[in-house]
Write a protein that holds these residues in place. Structure first.
Motif, PDB file in Angstrom:
ATOM      1  N   HIS A 140       0.855  -1.181   0.000  1.00 48.03           N
ATOM      2  CA  HIS A 140       0.000   0.000   0.000  1.00 48.03           C
ATOM      3  C   HIS A 140       0.891   1.230   0.000  1.00 48.03           C
ATOM      4  CE1 HIS A 140      -3.952   1.578   0.212  1.00 48.03           C
ATOM      5  NE2 HIS A 140      -4.455   0.558   0.867  1.00 48.03           N
ATOM      6  N   THR A 141       0.876   1.966  -1.064  1.00 47.28           N
ATOM      7  CA  THR A 141       1.712   3.161  -1.146  1.00 47.28           C
ATOM      8  C   THR A 141       0.894   4.443  -1.090  1.00 47.28           C
ATOM      9  OG1 THR A 141       1.646   3.024  -3.562  1.00 47.28           O
ATOM     10  CG2 THR A 141       3.513   1.976  -2.451  1.00 47.28           C
ATOM     11  N   GLU A 142      -0.421   4.340  -1.220  1.00 45.28           N
ATOM     12  CA  GLU A 142      -1.269   5.530  -1.237  1.00 45.28           C
ATOM     13  C   GLU A 142      -1.484   6.128   0.153  1.00 45.28           C
ATOM     14  OE1 GLU A 142      -4.949   4.951  -3.499  1.00 45.28           O
ATOM     15  OE2 GLU A 142      -4.047   3.068  -4.154  1.00 45.28           O
ATOM     16  N   PHE A 143      -1.757   5.279   1.139  1.00 40.89           N
ATOM     17  CA  PHE A 143      -2.104   5.739   2.473  1.00 40.89           C
ATOM     18  C   PHE A 143      -1.157   5.090   3.480  1.00 40.89           C
ATOM     19  CE2 PHE A 143      -5.944   4.747   0.012  1.00 40.89           C
ATOM     20  CZ  PHE A 143      -6.401   6.034  -0.230  1.00 40.89           C
ATOM     21  N   HIS A 144      -0.289   5.874   4.065  1.00 41.54           N
ATOM     22  CA  HIS A 144       0.599   5.267   5.046  1.00 41.54           C
ATOM     23  C   HIS A 144       1.038   6.309   6.066  1.00 41.54           C
ATOM     24  CE1 HIS A 144       3.317   2.297   6.698  1.00 41.54           C
ATOM     25  NE2 HIS A 144       4.204   3.267   6.797  1.00 41.54           N
ATOM     26  N   TYR A 145       0.368   6.320   7.184  1.00 43.56           N
ATOM     27  CA  TYR A 145       0.744   7.167   8.288  1.00 43.56           C
ATOM     28  C   TYR A 145       0.619   6.373   9.572  1.00 43.56           C
ATOM     29  CZ  TYR A 145       0.431  11.134   5.156  1.00 43.56           C
ATOM     30  OH  TYR A 145       0.627  11.997   4.137  1.00 43.56           O
ATOM     31  N   THR A 146       1.558   6.556  10.453  1.00 47.77           N
ATOM     32  CA  THR A 146       1.508   5.912  11.755  1.00 47.77           C
ATOM     33  C   THR A 146       1.837   6.955  12.807  1.00 47.77           C
ATOM     34  OG1 THR A 146       2.201   3.797  10.830  1.00 47.77           O
ATOM     35  CG2 THR A 146       2.497   4.082  13.190  1.00 47.77           C
TER      36      THR A 146
END
Length: 149
Positions: A140-146
């Motif tokens: 998944h490269t579109e949505f990635h926040y932690t």
């Protein structure tokens, strides 16, 4: 070897392998806390755990496990499953056990009419990445926040 859904009656055999899993990821050896954590998840029906087991002379031997948590998609109005944990004991690796556990997770998602499965793995865990990609998981490269506390 067979896969089975874990229940509270499997807490004893599950806790040991769960503790090994945490140690593998650099956490302290703490069988008591592992047991308490798993007991709460099972009693509150907050996760689904599948065990890969082998029948021994006197007992079941756990070769691996996967734990999934339900999450929900507001947009699709469907359940989604977070495949949070997947572990195969060192002596049982390279026997298809991880693939079998992934099959159990996929069957759960299908049976519950879920939108899909989501998981995370380390950037350096190339063996796991290959297995996940073989099963159709996509990076998944579109949505990635932690956000970590």
């Amino acid at each position: 070897m067979r896969n089975m859904r874990a229940g509270i009656e499997h807490l004893g055999i599950l806790s040991g392998v769960f503790n090994q899993y945490r140690i593998f990821y650099g956490e302290d050896n703490d069988l008591v806390r592992c047991r308490e954590f798993l007991r709460e998840r099972l009693e509150k029906d907050e996760s689904v755990i599948f065990l890969a087991v082998e029948e021994g002379d006197d007992a079941l031997e756990v070769l691996g496990f996967t734990q999934l948590y339900p999450i929900f998609s507001s947009v699709s109005l469907k359940r989604h499953w977070l495949l949070n944990d997947l572990f195969v004991t060192e002596k049982a690796r390279r026997r298809g056990i991880g693939a079998g556990l992934l099959n159990s997770a996929r069957q759960l998602a299908e049976k519950t009419g879920a939108k899909g499965l989501t998981l995370e793995t380390g950037h350096d865990n190339e063996n796991a990445q290959k297995l996940y990609e073989k099963f159709g998981f996509k990076k998944h490269t579109e949505f990635h926040y932690t956000y970590k506390l």
